[in-house]
Design a protein around this motif. Structure first.
Motif, mmCIF file in Angstrom:
data_model
loop_
_atom_site.group_PDB
_atom_site.id
_atom_site.type_symbol
_atom_site.label_atom_id
_atom_site.label_comp_id
_atom_site.label_asym_id
_atom_site.label_seq_id
_atom_site.Cartn_x
_atom_site.Cartn_y
_atom_site.Cartn_z
ATOM 1 N N ASN A 158 0.815 -1.210 0.000
ATOM 2 C CA ASN A 158 0.000 0.000 0.000
ATOM 3 C C ASN A 158 0.853 1.267 0.000
ATOM 4 O O ASN A 158 0.511 2.262 -0.651
ATOM 5 C CB ASN A 158 -0.939 -0.005 1.213
ATOM 6 N N ARG A 159 1.951 1.219 0.736
ATOM 7 C CA ARG A 159 2.841 2.381 0.787
ATOM 8 C C ARG A 159 3.409 2.700 -0.590
ATOM 9 O O ARG A 159 3.639 3.873 -0.930
ATOM 10 C CB ARG A 159 3.979 2.117 1.787
ATOM 11 N N LEU A 160 3.619 1.652 -1.391
ATOM 12 C CA LEU A 160 4.150 1.829 -2.742
ATOM 13 C C LEU A 160 3.056 2.107 -3.772
ATOM 14 O O LEU A 160 3.338 2.231 -4.967
ATOM 15 C CB LEU A 160 4.950 0.592 -3.149
ATOM 16 N N GLY A 161 1.825 2.195 -3.289
ATOM 17 C CA GLY A 161 0.726 2.547 -4.180
ATOM 18 C C GLY A 161 0.070 1.386 -4.891
ATOM 19 O O GLY A 161 -0.717 1.593 -5.826
ATOM 20 N N PHE A 162 0.345 0.144 -4.448
ATOM 21 C CA PHE A 162 -0.248 -1.034 -5.087
ATOM 22 C C PHE A 162 -1.550 -1.411 -4.394
ATOM 23 O O PHE A 162 -1.646 -1.379 -3.175
ATOM 24 C CB PHE A 162 0.714 -2.219 -5.044
ATOM 25 N N ASP A 163 -2.536 -1.782 -5.197
ATOM 26 C CA ASP A 163 -3.793 -2.307 -4.669
ATOM 27 C C ASP A 163 -3.576 -3.772 -4.315
ATOM 28 O O ASP A 163 -3.225 -4.582 -5.176
ATOM 29 C CB ASP A 163 -4.886 -2.172 -5.729
ATOM 30 N N PHE A 164 -3.766 -4.120 -3.050
ATOM 31 C CA PHE A 164 -3.489 -5.495 -2.624
ATOM 32 C C PHE A 164 -4.257 -5.830 -1.356
ATOM 33 O O PHE A 164 -4.435 -4.987 -0.474
ATOM 34 C CB PHE A 164 -1.996 -5.702 -2.353
ATOM 35 N N ALA A 165 -4.689 -7.085 -1.250
ATOM 36 C CA ALA A 165 -5.318 -7.578 -0.019
ATOM 37 C C ALA A 165 -5.204 -9.092 0.043
ATOM 38 O O ALA A 165 -5.215 -9.782 -0.986
ATOM 39 C CB ALA A 165 -6.791 -7.167 0.031
ATOM 40 N N TRP A 166 -5.086 -9.613 1.277
ATOM 41 C CA TRP A 166 -5.083 -11.047 1.534
ATOM 42 C C TRP A 166 -6.496 -11.528 1.837
ATOM 43 O O TRP A 166 -7.355 -10.744 2.244
ATOM 44 C CB TRP A 166 -4.236 -11.380 2.758
ATOM 45 N N GLN A 167 -6.701 -12.843 1.754
ATOM 46 C CA GLN A 167 -7.857 -13.441 2.413
ATOM 47 C C GLN A 167 -7.668 -13.282 3.913
ATOM 48 O O GLN A 167 -6.545 -13.291 4.412
ATOM 49 C CB GLN A 167 -7.966 -14.934 2.079
ATOM 50 N N PRO A 168 -8.769 -13.150 4.664
ATOM 51 C CA PRO A 168 -8.631 -12.959 6.118
ATOM 52 C C PRO A 168 -7.952 -14.130 6.819
ATOM 53 O O PRO A 168 -7.232 -13.934 7.789
ATOM 54 C CB PRO A 168 -10.085 -12.813 6.594
ATOM 55 N N ARG A 169 -8.161 -15.345 6.353
ATOM 56 C CA ARG A 169 -7.655 -16.522 7.041
ATOM 57 C C ARG A 169 -6.459 -17.112 6.314
ATOM 58 O O ARG A 169 -6.139 -16.735 5.193
ATOM 59 C CB ARG A 169 -8.759 -17.578 7.156
ATOM 60 N N PHE A 170 -5.806 -18.055 6.995
ATOM 61 C CA PHE A 170 -4.774 -18.850 6.334
ATOM 62 C C PHE A 170 -5.019 -20.317 6.670
ATOM 63 O O PHE A 170 -5.827 -20.654 7.523
ATOM 64 C CB PHE A 170 -3.362 -18.408 6.762
ATOM 65 N N TYR A 171 -4.316 -21.183 5.983
ATOM 66 C CA TYR A 171 -4.484 -22.626 6.140
ATOM 67 C C TYR A 171 -3.200 -23.224 6.709
ATOM 68 O O TYR A 171 -2.105 -22.801 6.348
ATOM 69 C CB TYR A 171 -4.805 -23.281 4.794
ATOM 70 N N ASP A 172 -3.353 -24.211 7.581
ATOM 71 C CA ASP A 172 -2.172 -24.863 8.146
ATOM 72 C C ASP A 172 -2.340 -26.372 8.171
ATOM 73 O O ASP A 172 -3.460 -26.887 8.217
ATOM 74 C CB ASP A 172 -1.893 -24.364 9.569
ATOM 75 N N HIS A 173 -1.214 -27.048 8.125
ATOM 76 C CA HIS A 173 -1.170 -28.513 8.236
ATOM 77 C C HIS A 173 0.049 -28.843 9.087
ATOM 78 O O HIS A 173 1.166 -28.451 8.761
ATOM 79 C CB HIS A 173 -1.043 -29.148 6.852
ATOM 80 N N ILE A 174 -0.176 -29.532 10.213
ATOM 81 C CA ILE A 174 0.935 -29.929 11.077
ATOM 82 C C ILE A 174 1.616 -31.140 10.455
ATOM 83 O O ILE A 174 0.987 -32.167 10.222
ATOM 84 C CB ILE A 174 0.437 -30.278 12.496
ATOM 85 N N ILE A 175 2.888 -31.019 10.175
ATOM 86 C CA ILE A 175 3.628 -32.101 9.530
ATOM 87 C C ILE A 175 4.068 -33.094 10.601
ATOM 88 O O ILE A 175 4.809 -32.745 11.514
ATOM 89 C CB ILE A 175 4.842 -31.552 8.762
ATOM 90 N N ARG A 176 3.631 -34.333 10.465
ATOM 91 C CA ARG A 176 3.777 -35.310 11.552
ATOM 92 C C ARG A 176 5.067 -36.124 11.506
ATOM 93 O O ARG A 176 5.495 -36.641 12.526
ATOM 94 C CB ARG A 176 2.588 -36.266 11.532
ATOM 95 N N ASP A 177 5.661 -36.288 10.329
ATOM 96 C CA ASP A 177 6.826 -37.163 10.262
ATOM 97 C C ASP A 177 7.718 -36.772 9.092
ATOM 98 O O ASP A 177 7.380 -35.894 8.285
ATOM 99 C CB ASP A 177 6.403 -38.633 10.153
ATOM 100 N N LYS A 178 8.855 -37.414 9.007
ATOM 101 C CA LYS A 178 9.853 -37.084 7.993
ATOM 102 C C LYS A 178 9.330 -37.326 6.589
ATOM 103 O O LYS A 178 9.579 -36.527 5.674
ATOM 104 C CB LYS A 178 11.122 -37.903 8.229
ATOM 105 N N LYS A 179 8.589 -38.409 6.394
ATOM 106 C CA LYS A 179 8.060 -38.724 5.062
ATOM 107 C C LYS A 179 7.123 -37.621 4.590
ATOM 108 O O LYS A 179 7.195 -37.176 3.434
ATOM 109 C CB LYS A 179 7.333 -40.064 5.087
ATOM 110 N N SER A 180 6.228 -37.176 5.457
ATOM 111 C CA SER A 180 5.308 -36.095 5.103
ATOM 112 C C SER A 180 6.072 -34.810 4.826
ATOM 113 O O SER A 180 5.730 -34.066 3.898
ATOM 114 C CB SER A 180 4.294 -35.875 6.229
ATOM 115 N N PHE A 181 7.094 -34.560 5.624
ATOM 116 C CA PHE A 181 7.907 -33.353 5.425
ATOM 117 C C PHE A 181 8.529 -33.357 4.028
ATOM 118 O O PHE A 181 8.502 -32.354 3.312
ATOM 119 C CB PHE A 181 9.000 -33.292 6.495
ATOM 120 N N GLU A 182 9.077 -34.493 3.632
ATOM 121 C CA GLU A 182 9.706 -34.587 2.316
ATOM 122 C C GLU A 182 8.678 -34.487 1.191
ATOM 123 O O GLU A 182 8.932 -33.844 0.163
ATOM 124 C CB GLU A 182 10.483 -35.905 2.221
#
Length: 204
Positions: A158-182
């Motif tokens: 906004n300071r640079l004069g660009f029109d921009f907005a996010w969605q209000p929420r975000f999404y998360d997934h807890i990574i449980r193990d090394k395989k999922s991480f990879e």
């Protein structure tokens, strides 16, 4: 693969109960732009070409580690209408409030024992105080980190004069193990190449 990875994204208001998002762990994060507008650039020949706002989204993500304690950055990508990234919290001294919040590999395994107070039934006022504490912003939590990141991108755009907005929420997934991480890391790396197959534009 759909961007709703294994159909397990959660929004902020329905986060995993009994999980403290300050706990050591690896977290797969997705944040979308408002109305899925392509603020961040476009895919050309399987590669992401960043717009000016896309550059801000990229720069400020990599600044997270300079402004937040005990956080490391995993893979990250800016897409035309969303970002994917992995945040790894390690070293936060937070007491667990449940007996076991899930075994992972050593990288993301919790190290603290359950306090005796967990097994004691709290009084009504104590329960109310606990509930209020749980919903209040917590320093160095995933929510606080993402809130600061989103704010920084929006403020500078906004300071640079660009029109921009996010969605209000975000999404998360807890990574449980090394395989999922990879698996998730590969998914993020390959996201620009798979843009034509990406369903995030069709799912809210």
């Amino acid at each position: 693969m759909s961007t709703k990875f294994q159909n397990k994204y959660r929004i902020e208001s329905t986060r995993l109960q009994n999980w403290d998002y300050r706990w050591d762990g690896a977290y797969f994060i997705t944040i979308c732009t408002k109305n899925r507008d392509h603020y961040f650039g476009k895919i050309i020949n399987g590669k992401m070409v960043l717009s000016n706002i896309g550059v801000l989204a990229n720069v400020f993500w990599h600044e997270i580690k300079n402004h937040t304690k005990n956080v490391k950055l995993g893979e990250f990508v800016v897409m035309p209408d969303h970002i994917h990234g992995v945040l790894i919290l390690k070293g936060n001294k937070i007491e667990n409030e449940i007996e076991n919040h899930g075994s992972t590999d050593n990288m993301i395994e919790a190290l603290h024992a359950t306090p005796l107070s967990y097994y004691q039934k709290p009084a009504i006022n104590e329960q109310k105080n606990k509930t209020m504490a749980n919903i209040s912003p917590k320093s160095n939590s995933i929510s606080t980190i993402i809130r600061s990141y989103k704010s920084a991108v929006t403020k500078h755009a906004n300071r640079l004069g660009f029109d921009f907005a996010w969605q209000p929420r975000f999404y998360d997934h807890i990574i449980r193990d090394k395989k999922s991480f990879e698996t998730i890391s590969r998914y993020i790396i390959n996201n620009p190449t798979n843009w034509g197959k990406d369903k995030i534009r069709d799912n809210d």
